[in-house]
Scaffold this motif. Structure first.
Motif, short mmCIF file in Angstrom:
data_model
loop_
_atom_site.label_atom_id
_atom_site.label_comp_id
_atom_site.label_asym_id
_atom_site.label_seq_id
_atom_site.Cartn_x
_atom_site.Cartn_y
_atom_site.Cartn_z
N TYR A 1 39.23 57.30 47.43
CA TYR A 1 39.93 57.44 46.15
C TYR A 1 38.93 57.67 45.02
N GLY A 2 39.40 58.31 43.98
CA GLY A 2 38.59 58.51 42.78
C GLY A 2 38.88 57.44 41.75
N LEU A 3 38.35 57.63 40.57
CA LEU A 3 38.48 56.66 39.50
C LEU A 3 39.89 56.67 38.91
N SER A 4 40.43 55.48 38.70
CA SER A 4 41.72 55.28 38.03
C SER A 4 42.84 56.06 38.70
N ARG A 5 42.91 55.93 40.02
CA ARG A 5 43.98 56.59 40.75
C ARG A 5 44.91 55.53 41.30
N GLU A 6 46.22 55.77 41.21
CA GLU A 6 47.14 54.75 41.70
C GLU A 6 47.12 54.70 43.22
N TYR A 7 47.24 53.49 43.76
CA TYR A 7 47.08 53.28 45.19
C TYR A 7 48.37 52.91 45.89
N LEU B 1 36.69 51.99 30.17
CA LEU B 1 35.34 52.30 30.62
C LEU B 1 34.67 51.00 31.04
N SER B 2 34.11 50.97 32.25
CA SER B 2 33.40 49.80 32.76
C SER B 2 31.91 50.12 32.85
N ILE B 3 31.08 49.21 32.34
CA ILE B 3 29.63 49.43 32.31
C ILE B 3 28.95 48.27 33.02
N ALA B 4 28.24 48.56 34.10
CA ALA B 4 27.53 47.52 34.83
C ALA B 4 26.24 47.15 34.12
N LYS B 5 25.83 45.89 34.26
CA LYS B 5 24.58 45.44 33.65
C LYS B 5 23.41 46.19 34.27
N GLY C 1 36.22 51.24 37.69
CA GLY C 1 34.79 51.43 37.46
C GLY C 1 34.10 51.80 38.76
N LEU C 2 33.15 52.73 38.71
CA LEU C 2 32.41 53.15 39.89
C LEU C 2 30.91 53.12 39.62
N PHE C 3 30.17 52.53 40.56
CA PHE C 3 28.73 52.43 40.46
C PHE C 3 28.13 52.64 41.85
N PRO C 4 26.86 52.99 41.94
CA PRO C 4 26.23 53.10 43.26
C PRO C 4 26.27 51.75 43.98
N GLY C 5 27.03 51.70 45.08
CA GLY C 5 27.10 50.48 45.87
C GLY C 5 28.10 49.45 45.41
N ALA C 6 28.96 49.79 44.44
CA ALA C 6 29.94 48.81 43.95
C ALA C 6 31.07 49.53 43.22
N ALA C 7 32.20 48.84 43.14
CA ALA C 7 33.36 49.37 42.42
C ALA C 7 34.05 48.23 41.70
N VAL C 8 34.60 48.52 40.53
CA VAL C 8 35.40 47.54 39.81
C VAL C 8 36.86 47.78 40.19
N LEU C 9 37.45 46.79 40.84
CA LEU C 9 38.82 46.90 41.32
C LEU C 9 39.77 46.13 40.42
N ASN C 10 40.96 46.67 40.26
CA ASN C 10 42.05 45.95 39.60
C ASN C 10 43.16 45.80 40.64
N VAL C 11 43.28 44.59 41.19
CA VAL C 11 44.25 44.33 42.26
C VAL C 11 45.33 43.41 41.71
N ASP C 12 46.55 43.95 41.59
CA ASP C 12 47.67 43.18 41.05
C ASP C 12 47.30 42.53 39.72
N GLY C 13 46.55 43.26 38.89
CA GLY C 13 46.17 42.77 37.58
C GLY C 13 44.91 41.94 37.55
N GLN C 14 44.33 41.63 38.71
CA GLN C 14 43.08 40.85 38.77
C GLN C 14 41.91 41.81 38.91
N VAL D 1 41.18 43.37 49.64
CA VAL D 1 40.73 44.77 49.59
C VAL D 1 39.23 44.81 49.77
N GLN D 2 38.76 45.60 50.72
CA GLN D 2 37.33 45.67 51.03
C GLN D 2 36.76 47.01 50.60
N VAL D 3 35.58 46.96 49.99
CA VAL D 3 34.89 48.18 49.58
C VAL D 3 33.97 48.62 50.72
#
Length: 218
Positions: free
Chosen positions: A80-86, A98-102, A32-45, A59-61
């Motif tokens: 990196y872009g959205l949903s790219r393997e690292y 799809l991730s939707i921020a409040k 997920g990508l938003f202005p000033g934030a990202a939704v990360l999936n790190v080792d399944g978390q 991992v630091q944004v």
């Protein structure tokens, strides 16, 4: 001769250490990508991490917007872009997400489409179906009085006249559901098109860290 052999063993040790550090590198994915934030999936978390903050696995944004994010992983910064393997060997999931921020008012807003026509949806898990007012229906070319079944709908302001219709397709992000039940209400309510359970129940959804996550079921 002993010096040369010692150098060979030292070089081999450095290579093994480097290989070990690569093997231990966290498997990171941006979902997920938003202005000033990202939704990360790190080792399944999965976690929403704001710019300047550190998420799972250290991992630091560094920066983030709707186009991409710069992450610092083990001291190395890369874009990196959205949903790219690292990391090597980490496959991108086959399921669409799809991730939707409040957003404003503590609600979840998402741009989507109905049968190819753009619609701004307000996600409403309390609505049994997708709900539109008669103005939405006219703009979308839905002749609800002809193709719909009349019914009475209970709303916060009382009982309203409505028509039950079937939408050819409803799409948000890369998630598309065909043949979605909807209700068209007479008048100007609801003021926003509601993305209700007739769509949400056909995709997986959950809320974590003030982020609504939708995922295709197959």
């Amino acid at each position: 001769m002993r010096v040369k052999q010692g150098l060979k063993w030292l070089a081999a040790g450095v290579l093994l250490a480097a290989a070990g550090s690569l093997w231990a590198a966290p498997q990171v994915q941006v979902v997920g990508l938003f202005p000033g934030a990202a939704v990360l999936n790190v080792d399944g978390q999965r976690k929403l991490v704001k710019v300047g903050q550190t998420g799972p696995g250290g991992v630091q944004v560094i920066s983030a917007d709707s186009r991409g994010a710069v992450l610092r992983i083990e001291g190395v910064e890369r874009s990196y872009g959205l949903s790219r393997e690292y990391s090597n060997g980490f496959a991108e999931p086959s399921k669409r997400q799809l991730s939707i921020a409040k957003g404003v008012g503590g609600h979840y807003w998402v741009a989507g489409s109905v049968s190819g026509h753009p619609v701004q949806f307000l996600v409403d898990t309390g609505a049994t179906s997708v709900a539109l007012n008669e103005g939405h229906a006219r703009r979308l070319g839905i002749d609800y009085r002809v193709v719909g079944r009349p019914l009475q709908v209970s709303t916060a302001s009382g009982t309203a006249r409505g028509w039950r219709v079937s939408l050819d397709s409803v799409k948000v992000g890369s998630l598309e559901v065909l043949g979605v039940e909807a209700v068209v209400l007479e008048g100007g309510a609801p003021t926003e098109a509601l993305l209700g359970m007739s769509f949400l129940s056909r995709v997986g959804w959950k809320v974590e860290q003030d982020v609504l996550m939708l995922e295709s079921k197959h």
